[in-house]
Motif scaffolding. Structure first.
Motif, PDB file in Angstrom:
ATOM      1  N   ASP A 154       0.775  -1.045   0.006  1.00  0.00           N
ATOM      2  CA  ASP A 154      -0.015  -0.132   0.128  1.00  0.00           C
ATOM      3  C   ASP A 154       0.683   1.061   0.265  1.00  0.00           C
ATOM      4  O   ASP A 154       0.284   2.436   0.718  1.00  0.00           O
ATOM      5  CB  ASP A 154      -1.278   0.113   1.206  1.00  0.00           C
ATOM      6  N   VAL A 155       2.014   1.253  -0.652  1.00  0.00           N
ATOM      7  CA  VAL A 155       2.618   2.373  -0.108  1.00  0.00           C
ATOM      8  C   VAL A 155       2.878   2.849  -2.269  1.00  0.00           C
ATOM      9  O   VAL A 155       3.409   1.781  -2.885  1.00  0.00           O
ATOM     10  CB  VAL A 155       4.228   1.913  -0.063  1.00  0.00           C
ATOM     11  N   LYS A 156       3.663   4.028  -2.877  1.00  0.00           N
ATOM     12  CA  LYS A 156       3.657   4.249  -4.140  1.00  0.00           C
ATOM     13  C   LYS A 156       5.360   4.672  -4.079  1.00  0.00           C
ATOM     14  O   LYS A 156       6.185   5.381  -2.675  1.00  0.00           O
ATOM     15  CB  LYS A 156       3.332   5.604  -4.255  1.00  0.00           C
ATOM     16  N   LEU A 157       6.137   4.272  -4.786  1.00  0.00           N
ATOM     17  CA  LEU A 157       7.747   4.888  -4.873  1.00  0.00           C
ATOM     18  C   LEU A 157       8.054   6.110  -5.310  1.00  0.00           C
ATOM     19  O   LEU A 157       7.772   6.018  -6.878  1.00  0.00           O
ATOM     20  CB  LEU A 157       8.402   3.955  -5.253  1.00  0.00           C
ATOM     21  N   ASP A 158       8.812   6.687  -4.947  1.00  0.00           N
ATOM     22  CA  ASP A 158       9.068   7.631  -5.664  1.00  0.00           C
ATOM     23  C   ASP A 158      11.065   7.267  -5.311  1.00  0.00           C
ATOM     24  O   ASP A 158      11.725   7.542  -4.705  1.00  0.00           O
ATOM     25  CB  ASP A 158       9.114   9.063  -4.606  1.00  0.00           C
ATOM     26  N   LEU A 159      11.191   6.666  -7.152  1.00  0.00           N
ATOM     27  CA  LEU A 159      12.949   6.942  -7.353  1.00  0.00           C
ATOM     28  C   LEU A 159      13.581   8.031  -7.341  1.00  0.00           C
ATOM     29  O   LEU A 159      13.333   8.493  -8.776  1.00  0.00           O
ATOM     30  CB  LEU A 159      12.350   5.565  -7.521  1.00  0.00           C
ATOM     31  N   GLU A 160      14.285   7.601  -7.271  1.00  0.00           N
ATOM     32  CA  GLU A 160      15.447   8.521  -7.013  1.00  0.00           C
ATOM     33  C   GLU A 160      16.708   8.355  -7.732  1.00  0.00           C
ATOM     34  O   GLU A 160      17.540   7.077  -7.241  1.00  0.00           O
ATOM     35  CB  GLU A 160      15.660   9.787  -5.856  1.00  0.00           C
ATOM     36  N   ASN A 161      17.562   9.430  -8.076  1.00  0.00           N
ATOM     37  CA  ASN A 161      18.854   8.875  -9.094  1.00  0.00           C
ATOM     38  C   ASN A 161      19.618   8.273  -7.854  1.00  0.00           C
ATOM     39  O   ASN A 161      20.916   8.265  -8.164  1.00  0.00           O
ATOM     40  CB  ASN A 161      19.522   9.980 -10.414  1.00  0.00           C
ATOM     41  N   THR A 162      19.988   9.893  -6.950  1.00  0.00           N
ATOM     42  CA  THR A 162      20.912   9.144  -5.904  1.00  0.00           C
ATOM     43  C   THR A 162      20.293   9.647  -4.795  1.00  0.00           C
ATOM     44  O   THR A 162      19.370   9.964  -4.011  1.00  0.00           O
ATOM     45  CB  THR A 162      21.524  10.630  -6.047  1.00  0.00           C
ATOM     46  N   PRO A 163      21.377   9.311  -3.018  1.00  0.00           N
ATOM     47  CA  PRO A 163      20.930   9.596  -2.216  1.00  0.00           C
ATOM     48  C   PRO A 163      20.391  10.492  -1.777  1.00  0.00           C
ATOM     49  O   PRO A 163      19.796  10.873  -0.384  1.00  0.00           O
ATOM     50  CB  PRO A 163      21.793   8.521  -1.111  1.00  0.00           C
ATOM     51  N   GLU A 164      21.619  11.685  -2.014  1.00  0.00           N
ATOM     52  CA  GLU A 164      21.081  12.863  -2.191  1.00  0.00           C
ATOM     53  C   GLU A 164      19.628  13.364  -2.341  1.00  0.00           C
ATOM     54  O   GLU A 164      18.613  13.872  -1.529  1.00  0.00           O
ATOM     55  CB  GLU A 164      22.048  13.934  -2.104  1.00  0.00           C
ATOM     56  N   GLN A 165      19.569  13.246  -3.636  1.00  0.00           N
ATOM     57  CA  GLN A 165      18.139  13.302  -3.959  1.00  0.00           C
ATOM     58  C   GLN A 165      16.751  12.338  -3.157  1.00  0.00           C
ATOM     59  O   GLN A 165      15.356  13.596  -3.653  1.00  0.00           O
ATOM     60  CB  GLN A 165      18.078  13.066  -5.673  1.00  0.00           C
ATOM     61  N   THR A 166      17.568  11.413  -3.221  1.00  0.00           N
ATOM     62  CA  THR A 166      16.622  10.808  -2.478  1.00  0.00           C
ATOM     63  C   THR A 166      15.430  11.481  -0.960  1.00  0.00           C
ATOM     64  O   THR A 166      14.626  11.432  -0.666  1.00  0.00           O
ATOM     65  CB  THR A 166      16.468   9.313  -2.114  1.00  0.00           C
ATOM     66  N   ILE A 167      16.677  11.884  -0.042  1.00  0.00           N
ATOM     67  CA  ILE A 167      16.336  12.493   0.645  1.00  0.00           C
ATOM     68  C   ILE A 167      15.820  13.610   0.779  1.00  0.00           C
ATOM     69  O   ILE A 167      15.226  13.618   1.724  1.00  0.00           O
ATOM     70  CB  ILE A 167      17.948  12.594   1.977  1.00  0.00           C
ATOM     71  N   ALA A 168      16.559  14.761   0.289  1.00  0.00           N
ATOM     72  CA  ALA A 168      15.790  15.398  -1.002  1.00  0.00           C
ATOM     73  C   ALA A 168      14.254  15.602  -0.773  1.00  0.00           C
ATOM     74  O   ALA A 168      13.570  16.644  -1.019  1.00  0.00           O
ATOM     75  CB  ALA A 168      16.860  16.671  -1.547  1.00  0.00           C
ATOM     76  N   ALA A 169      14.200  14.419  -1.386  1.00  0.00           N
ATOM     77  CA  ALA A 169      12.231  14.275  -1.953  1.00  0.00           C
ATOM     78  C   ALA A 169      11.689  15.022  -0.757  1.00  0.00           C
ATOM     79  O   ALA A 169      10.886  15.065  -0.376  1.00  0.00           O
ATOM     80  CB  ALA A 169      12.195  12.832  -2.486  1.00  0.00           C
ATOM     81  N   LEU A 170      12.068  13.996   0.169  1.00  0.00           N
ATOM     82  CA  LEU A 170      11.791  13.940   1.676  1.00  0.00           C
ATOM     83  C   LEU A 170      11.408  15.293   2.263  1.00  0.00           C
ATOM     84  O   LEU A 170      11.032  15.724   2.686  1.00  0.00           O
ATOM     85  CB  LEU A 170      12.180  12.850   2.802  1.00  0.00           C
ATOM     86  N   ALA A 171      12.619  15.775   2.337  1.00  0.00           N
ATOM     87  CA  ALA A 171      12.996  17.077   3.038  1.00  0.00           C
ATOM     88  C   ALA A 171      12.043  17.848   2.575  1.00  0.00           C
ATOM     89  O   ALA A 171      11.238  19.306   2.944  1.00  0.00           O
ATOM     90  CB  ALA A 171      14.734  17.083   2.847  1.00  0.00           C
ATOM     91  N   ALA A 172      11.775  17.789   1.169  1.00  0.00           N
ATOM     92  CA  ALA A 172      10.706  19.399   0.492  1.00  0.00           C
ATOM     93  C   ALA A 172       9.114  18.788   0.631  1.00  0.00           C
ATOM     94  O   ALA A 172       8.128  19.331  -0.133  1.00  0.00           O
ATOM     95  CB  ALA A 172      10.967  19.351  -0.892  1.00  0.00           C
ATOM     96  N   GLY A 173       8.799  17.564   1.452  1.00  0.00           N
ATOM     97  CA  GLY A 173       7.414  17.290   1.413  1.00  0.00           C
ATOM     98  C   GLY A 173       6.760  16.297   0.060  1.00  0.00           C
ATOM     99  O   GLY A 173       6.067  15.924   0.116  1.00  0.00           O
ATOM    100  N   HIS A 174       7.487  15.732  -0.673  1.00  0.00           N
ATOM    101  CA  HIS A 174       7.179  14.822  -1.629  1.00  0.00           C
ATOM    102  C   HIS A 174       7.193  13.720  -1.408  1.00  0.00           C
ATOM    103  O   HIS A 174       6.424  12.853  -2.132  1.00  0.00           O
ATOM    104  CB  HIS A 174       8.161  15.546  -2.629  1.00  0.00           C
ATOM    105  N   ALA A 175       7.577  13.398  -0.815  1.00  0.00           N
ATOM    106  CA  ALA A 175       6.836  12.107  -0.220  1.00  0.00           C
ATOM    107  C   ALA A 175       6.910  12.029   1.845  1.00  0.00           C
ATOM    108  O   ALA A 175       7.606  12.536   1.960  1.00  0.00           O
ATOM    109  CB  ALA A 175       8.272  10.954  -0.300  1.00  0.00           C
ATOM    110  N   GLU A 176       6.669  11.188   1.829  1.00  0.00           N
ATOM    111  CA  GLU A 176       5.797  10.717   3.585  1.00  0.00           C
ATOM    112  C   GLU A 176       7.286  10.209   4.376  1.00  0.00           C
ATOM    113  O   GLU A 176       7.596  10.004   5.879  1.00  0.00           O
ATOM    114  CB  GLU A 176       4.786   9.558   3.590  1.00  0.00           C
ATOM    115  N   ARG A 177       7.393   9.239   3.751  1.00  0.00           N
ATOM    116  CA  ARG A 177       9.203   8.455   4.802  1.00  0.00           C
ATOM    117  C   ARG A 177      10.520   8.754   3.259  1.00  0.00           C
ATOM    118  O   ARG A 177      10.228   8.544   2.212  1.00  0.00           O
ATOM    119  CB  ARG A 177       8.876   7.238   4.982  1.00  0.00           C
ATOM    120  N   ALA A 178      11.657   7.844   3.360  1.00  0.00           N
ATOM    121  CA  ALA A 178      12.553   7.476   3.181  1.00  0.00           C
ATOM    122  C   ALA A 178      13.391   6.235   3.361  1.00  0.00           C
ATOM    123  O   ALA A 178      13.156   6.239   4.926  1.00  0.00           O
ATOM    124  CB  ALA A 178      13.637   8.545   2.324  1.00  0.00           C
ATOM    125  N   ILE A 179      13.334   5.228   2.488  1.00  0.00           N
ATOM    126  CA  ILE A 179      14.475   4.659   3.091  1.00  0.00           C
ATOM    127  C   ILE A 179      15.553   5.045   2.349  1.00  0.00           C
ATOM    128  O   ILE A 179      15.183   4.945   0.901  1.00  0.00           O
ATOM    129  CB  ILE A 179      14.143   3.318   1.851  1.00  0.00           C
TER     130      ILE A 179
END
Length: 411
Positions: A154-179
């Protein structure tokens, strides 16, 4: 075959703390760090102290790897670098389950136990996840983070190209959580000291990793000296001082319970729905794939034509994570005793097929046709010693098989 380390600048410095004369430079041990690794600052610091303790002059080699793009560093590039451009690779990630190495490399003892964690924005000024972002988990493409995230329901994935971009997506409120791998969290907060994250552990057998030094096959003596230096640094507290900032918080360090559910055995798990009672064996919510290896049955038949087709599909859809030789890369091995032991398997053919058809490939789960998944399953069976027959394996036949996945001796 790629070990993924996304693009950060590859820094270089004299590790001994003083420039060496040109006459001595050729005698230095050449130490490489991975391009794009978020732990490069730590790796350089530990390498500097370890080689100083061992009494070995060492320098970091610039440009040791041919590529530093988002596809990562291949095993071939690792061996080329060790053969021609450096003697040691600092910051090599090793996992007891998903090991991106082979028998041609030697490894030191670990200097940092780390792993993949689940993070959420925290502290003053943390953006609330918008309604559109609820249920979205950010992860880095083609890394263990994606393989952990894809297990959840029951989740959707926001796939980013780098770990930094992955965390930035969370920090910007584009995702609820990040792995994300915890050293990437440390590196991000170093660059963005105003940012705070709530960190929790992930329930996956390939979440735990250790940073080590990797050596060429002929470097046994050098490996021994560095192991001795690391042991000394651990005893006198220097190693703990160097790694303290990089150590995972207590909230993320809980050991994986023996009864914890994981890929291939019980199917996808939504981490937020796993309570302590569930981990202790209580009935779980959600559509878990049941894998019962207690009932003996004959393995379903498959033919050679679909083995050939399954191998082609595997190469295009699976090898990037599981390795061209099925020995594992950023994901677990799909051959050998870790996957298909000769007896007492925890897995069934139907359980493996059900997980694969539901969750793989990790970038586009379920994108293949049912019969394509059956052909890949035929290839996996053949690769683990099962003999091809004259009857084609169907998706229904694979899905309903309760045969334990016990590897066979190749004929």
């Amino acid at each position: 075959m790629k070990t993924r380390f996304n693009s950060f600048a590859l820094a270089s410095s004299i590790l001994t703390g003083a420039a060496l004369s040109p006459g001595l430079a050729s005698a230095d041990v050449r130490v490489c760090t991975f391009p794009g690794s978020p732990s490069v600052t730590l790796d350089r610091a530990v390498a500097s102290e370890a080689f100083r303790t061992a009494g070995i002059p060492a320098t970091v080699t610039v440009g040791a790897f041919d590529g530093s793009d988002d596809d990562g560093v291949s095993v071939k590039e690792l061996h080329r670098a060790l053969a021609k451009r450096c003697d040691v690779i600092a910051g090599f990630p090793r996992s007891p389950v998903a090991d991106a190495s082979d028998s041609k490399l030697r490894f030191s003892r670990g200097y940092l136990r780390s792993g993949y964690v689940s993070i959420a924005a925290s502290g003053e000024g943390a953006p609330d996840a918008t309604r559109a972002a609820q249920g979205i988990v950010a992860a880095t493409y083609a890394t263990p983070a994606q393989l952990i995230a894809v297990q959840q329901q029951d989740v959707k994935l926001d796939l980013e190209n780098t770990p930094e971009q992955t965390i930035a997506a969370l920090a910007a409120g584009h995702a609820e959580r990040a792995i994300v791998w915890y050293p990437a969290v440390v590196a991000y907060t170093m660059a963005h000291p105003q940012q705070r994250f709530a960190v929790s552990g992930t329930t996956s057998p390939y979440a735990e990793w250790h940073l080590v030094f990797a050596f060429g096959q002929k470097e046994a003596a050098l490996q021994g000296r560095i192991d001795t230096a690391l042991a000394k640094m651990k005893r006198d507290g220097r190693l703990a001082a160097l790694t303290r900032q990089w150590a995972m918080p207590a909230t993320a360090q809980a050991a994986l319970p023996a009864t914890a559910r994981f890929a291939y055995r019980d199917g996808p798990v939504r981490l937020a729905a796993v309570s302590s009672s569930e981990l202790a064996g209580a009935p779980a919510r959600g559509g878990f794939i049941k894998v019962d290896a207690s009932v003996d049955a004959d393995a379903p038949s498959f033919d050679r034509a679909q083995v050939k087709h399954g191998k082609s599909l595997y190469s295009s859809s699976c090898a990037k994570c599981h390795g061209a030789d099925l020995k594992g890369l950023n994901a677990p091995a799909l051959s050998g005793p870790a996957f298909a032991p000769t007896a007492n398997s925890h897995l069934t053919i139907g359980g493996v097929f059900g997980y694969m058809a539901t969750n793989m490939p990790a970038d586009r789960p379920g994108k293949l046709k049912d019969q394509d998944y059956a052909d890949i399953m035929a290839f996996l069976l053949y690769s683990n010693g099962y003999t091809a027959g004259s009857v084609k394996l169907t998706a229904d036949g694979a899905k309903t098989s309760r045969t334990p996945l016990n590897g066979k001796t190749q004929q």
